[in-house]
Design a protein around this motif. Structure first.
Motif, mmCIF file in Angstrom:
data_model
loop_
_atom_site.group_PDB
_atom_site.id
_atom_site.type_symbol
_atom_site.label_atom_id
_atom_site.label_comp_id
_atom_site.label_asym_id
_atom_site.label_seq_id
_atom_site.Cartn_x
_atom_site.Cartn_y
_atom_site.Cartn_z
ATOM 1 N N GLU A 90 77.509 -34.579 79.533
ATOM 2 C CA GLU A 90 77.689 -33.139 78.610
ATOM 3 C C GLU A 90 76.420 -33.005 77.719
ATOM 4 O OE1 GLU A 90 81.319 -34.235 76.656
ATOM 5 O OE2 GLU A 90 82.528 -33.711 78.333
ATOM 6 N N LEU A 91 75.827 -34.121 77.352
ATOM 7 C CA LEU A 91 74.617 -34.072 76.594
ATOM 8 C C LEU A 91 73.505 -33.466 77.181
ATOM 9 C CD1 LEU A 91 73.582 -35.083 73.384
ATOM 10 C CD2 LEU A 91 72.715 -37.088 74.779
ATOM 11 N N ALA A 92 73.278 -34.026 78.342
ATOM 12 C CA ALA A 92 72.318 -33.493 79.079
ATOM 13 C C ALA A 92 72.486 -32.063 79.606
ATOM 14 C CB ALA A 92 72.153 -34.263 80.519
ATOM 15 N N ILE A 93 73.658 -31.466 79.912
ATOM 16 C CA ILE A 93 73.929 -30.210 79.794
ATOM 17 C C ILE A 93 73.831 -29.362 78.728
ATOM 18 C CG2 ILE A 93 75.747 -28.399 80.253
ATOM 19 C CD1 ILE A 93 76.808 -30.359 82.245
ATOM 20 N N GLU A 94 73.935 -29.370 77.468
ATOM 21 C CA GLU A 94 73.951 -28.988 76.370
ATOM 22 C C GLU A 94 72.344 -28.976 76.048
ATOM 23 O OE1 GLU A 94 74.364 -27.108 72.887
ATOM 24 O OE2 GLU A 94 75.561 -27.165 74.534
ATOM 25 N N HIS A 95 71.613 -30.123 76.101
ATOM 26 C CA HIS A 95 70.191 -30.123 76.087
ATOM 27 C C HIS A 95 69.557 -29.094 77.133
ATOM 28 C CE1 HIS A 95 66.557 -32.440 74.583
ATOM 29 N NE2 HIS A 95 66.132 -31.921 75.460
ATOM 30 N N GLN A 96 69.874 -29.008 78.170
ATOM 31 C CA GLN A 96 69.301 -28.167 79.181
ATOM 32 C C GLN A 96 69.657 -26.686 78.532
ATOM 33 O OE1 GLN A 96 67.668 -28.199 81.745
ATOM 34 N NE2 GLN A 96 67.957 -26.997 83.556
ATOM 35 N N ARG A 97 70.868 -26.265 78.339
ATOM 36 C CA ARG A 97 71.125 -24.846 77.642
ATOM 37 C C ARG A 97 70.202 -24.673 76.495
ATOM 38 N NH1 ARG A 97 75.798 -21.466 78.137
ATOM 39 N NH2 ARG A 97 75.852 -20.008 76.540
ATOM 40 N N HIS A 327 71.076 -23.488 89.975
ATOM 41 C CA HIS A 327 71.488 -24.155 88.687
ATOM 42 C C HIS A 327 71.123 -25.623 88.788
ATOM 43 C CE1 HIS A 327 74.907 -25.795 90.471
ATOM 44 N NE2 HIS A 327 75.212 -24.618 91.094
ATOM 45 N N MET A 328 70.682 -26.343 87.898
ATOM 46 C CA MET A 328 70.696 -27.988 87.923
ATOM 47 C C MET A 328 71.985 -28.469 88.314
ATOM 48 S SD MET A 328 69.357 -30.414 84.874
ATOM 49 C CE MET A 328 70.903 -30.647 84.011
ATOM 50 N N ARG A 329 71.816 -29.581 89.103
ATOM 51 C CA ARG A 329 72.885 -30.112 89.757
ATOM 52 C C ARG A 329 74.008 -30.623 88.472
ATOM 53 N NH1 ARG A 329 74.362 -32.958 94.541
ATOM 54 N NH2 ARG A 329 75.545 -34.819 94.272
ATOM 55 N N SER A 330 75.304 -30.525 88.790
ATOM 56 C CA SER A 330 76.187 -30.723 87.803
ATOM 57 C C SER A 330 76.319 -29.757 86.549
ATOM 58 C CB SER A 330 76.156 -32.081 87.252
ATOM 59 O OG SER A 330 76.206 -33.153 88.386
ATOM 60 N N ASP A 331 75.413 -29.065 86.231
ATOM 61 C CA ASP A 331 75.416 -28.082 85.111
ATOM 62 C C ASP A 331 76.226 -27.024 85.319
ATOM 63 O OD1 ASP A 331 74.751 -26.488 83.075
ATOM 64 O OD2 ASP A 331 72.635 -25.943 83.701
ATOM 65 N N THR A 332 77.192 -26.875 84.437
ATOM 66 C CA THR A 332 78.273 -25.675 84.468
ATOM 67 C C THR A 332 78.139 -24.843 83.576
ATOM 68 O OG1 THR A 332 79.544 -27.236 83.027
ATOM 69 C CG2 THR A 332 80.080 -27.428 85.598
ATOM 70 N N SER A 333 76.760 -24.622 82.905
ATOM 71 C CA SER A 333 76.550 -23.936 81.775
ATOM 72 C C SER A 333 75.636 -22.801 82.054
ATOM 73 C CB SER A 333 75.936 -24.575 80.618
ATOM 74 O OG SER A 333 75.536 -23.920 79.573
ATOM 75 N N THR A 334 74.624 -22.861 82.654
ATOM 76 C CA THR A 334 73.189 -22.028 82.899
ATOM 77 C C THR A 334 73.143 -21.783 84.202
ATOM 78 O OG1 THR A 334 71.784 -23.709 82.593
ATOM 79 C CG2 THR A 334 72.301 -22.388 80.620
ATOM 80 N N LEU A 335 72.693 -20.608 84.732
ATOM 81 C CA LEU A 335 72.343 -20.071 85.960
ATOM 82 C C LEU A 335 70.843 -19.561 85.979
ATOM 83 C CD1 LEU A 335 73.142 -19.663 89.008
ATOM 84 C CD2 LEU A 335 73.984 -17.440 88.301
#
Length: 431
Positions: A90-97, A327-335
């Protein structure tokens, strides 16, 4: 440009095993102190630098301590490896966004091929580029050096490709070709590997799937080199494919249809209904959220939920063709989306909202050398929502023909000789 096919570089020299224990202990203690000043996300990134750092971080239990500190802030004190892994993801996805939407951006570009290159694939710090040239090249994203090169058989075009840690699989003319990372190459024999003209290819070991102009998807066993199934996906040409880990084939067509089939089936099992008849140019499937994303020849990006077979959103993101979306693998936030206007756009996966848009600033640049060429660094420019892109010269925003997304970076090709790396920096450190 790189080593000849099949050649291997000399292995790096190993660190001397005679390093005194006292020195290793000093390094350990010093690094522990340094790591203790870092936030959780930076400690995670540091653990991936090398085995020595990873070992230090594991032994000192820094990740567990920082995680428990974070949980105490939210009135929770439980700990398990599973909860830590979920939190880190979750932290990685938020950091990516945050990086893609709010971060600063610079763009490194280098000459990768003698002719225009329009396809790229990225995995584990490596990027493979090709199509348009007579070679595919594998690049290190750390050094921008070409570390391996693979020749295309004479007289046949390279249509599509993908790779993993041991091999490259390509659609070459009307056959499938496999290059081993040790330099060996094999082409499927004519009686098994040849088919109606293919337009796209994806593989999920041990099977490769080719989308053909006769509307079929042909499934091949890559080890027996035999065609195991022919699936009727459309009545019109298949234009793009996406495969899932649970044995699904998702295909787009020239008339805007998206169909779903199983790898073990011989017919399509579902159709996602489009709202218009514009052709599907690109597809992307997110196995975590079960969402399918499509880019069309009319400049739209759309999203369907495979669980309900319903369209969730549709957004106009380009004046014309959307060539690629990933999108990044496992990322459910950004495209991330790229198309004919050369603008790199970041969308919200769940709503289709355009979160940010970028182009390369055509102003000043800096250059640095590497073994086989020059890296040119440019500043990335974030565009206002209603910015008129016609004010930007097309020479600095050539069409984005393909893109690949990694952590805080995007690789793009443009049917020109150069390859571009868009690097995003997070301006706000996550605690």
């Amino acid at each position: 440009m790189g080593p000849p096919p099949g050649s291997k570089r000399s292995p790096p020299k190993k660190r001397s095993s005679t390093t005194p224990t006292s020195i290793r202990s000093l390094e350990h203690d010093t690094l522990c102190i340094i790591f203790s000043y870092l936030g959780l996300f930076d400690v995670v990134r540091s653990s991936a630098v090398c085995k020595f750092w990873n070992e230090i971080i594991k032994r000192s239990k820094l990740l567990q301590l920082l995680y428990l500190k974070q949980q105490r802030r939210s009135s929770r004190s439980d700990f398990s490896e599973e909860s830590l892994n979920v939190y880190l993801e979750e932290l990685a996805i938020e950091h990516q966004r945050q990086s893609l939407v709010q971060g600063s951006l610079h763009i490194d570009q280098w000459k990768g091929h003698s002719l225009g290159v329009d396809q790229c694939r990225m995995k584990r710090g490596l990027v493979l580029t090709g199509v348009g040239d007579k070679v595919m090249r594998l690049w290190s994203l750390e050094s921008y050096k070409c570390i391996e090169e693979y020749s295309i058989p004479d007289g046949v075009p390279l249509v599509d490709f993908d790779f993993d840690e041991s091999k490259i699989v390509g659609l070459v003319g009307t056959r499938i070709c496999i290059w081993r990372r040790n330099g060996q190459r094999s082409i499927f024999p004519s009686r098994e590997g040849q088919f109606m003209k293919g337009s796209c290819m994806r593989y999920f070991d041990p099977e490769a799937v080719v989308g053909c102009e006769d509307g079929t998807a042909r499934v091949f066993d890559m080890y027996s080199k035999k065609c195991s199934r022919i699936i009727r996906m459309h009545t019109e040409p298949v234009t793009c494919l996406s495969l899932s880990e649970d044995q699904l084939i998702i295909s787009g067509s020239s008339l805007g249809r998206i169909t779903v089939s199983g790898l073990s089936s011989d017919q399509r099992v579902a159709t996602l209904r489009p709202t218009d008849s514009t052709g599907i140019k690109s597809l992307c499937f997110n196995p975590v959220s079960h969402l399918v994303f499509a880019g069309t020849t009319a400049g739209y990006a759309s999203c369907w939920d495979l669980r309900t077979m319903r369209q969730l959103w549709k957004t106009r993101v380009s004046p014309n063709v959307v060539y690629s979306l990933q999108h990044m693998r496992s990322d459910t936030s950004t495209l991330v989306v790229g198309g004919i206007d050369g603008v790199l756009r970041v969308l919200d996966q769940n709503t289709g909202e355009v979160l940010s848009s970028y182009v390369m600033d055509h102003g000043t640049s800096t250059s640095s050398g590497y073994t086989n060429g020059v890296i040119e660094r440019k500043i990335g420019k974030r565009l206002p929502y209603d910015y008129n892109i016609d004010r930007i010269p097309k020479t600095v925003r050539p069409p984005i023909t393909c893109l690949a997304v990694g952590m805080q970076k995007v690789i793009t090709t443009h049917n020109i000789k150069n390859i571009r790396m868009w690097k995003f920096n997070n301006l706000r450190e996550l605690k």
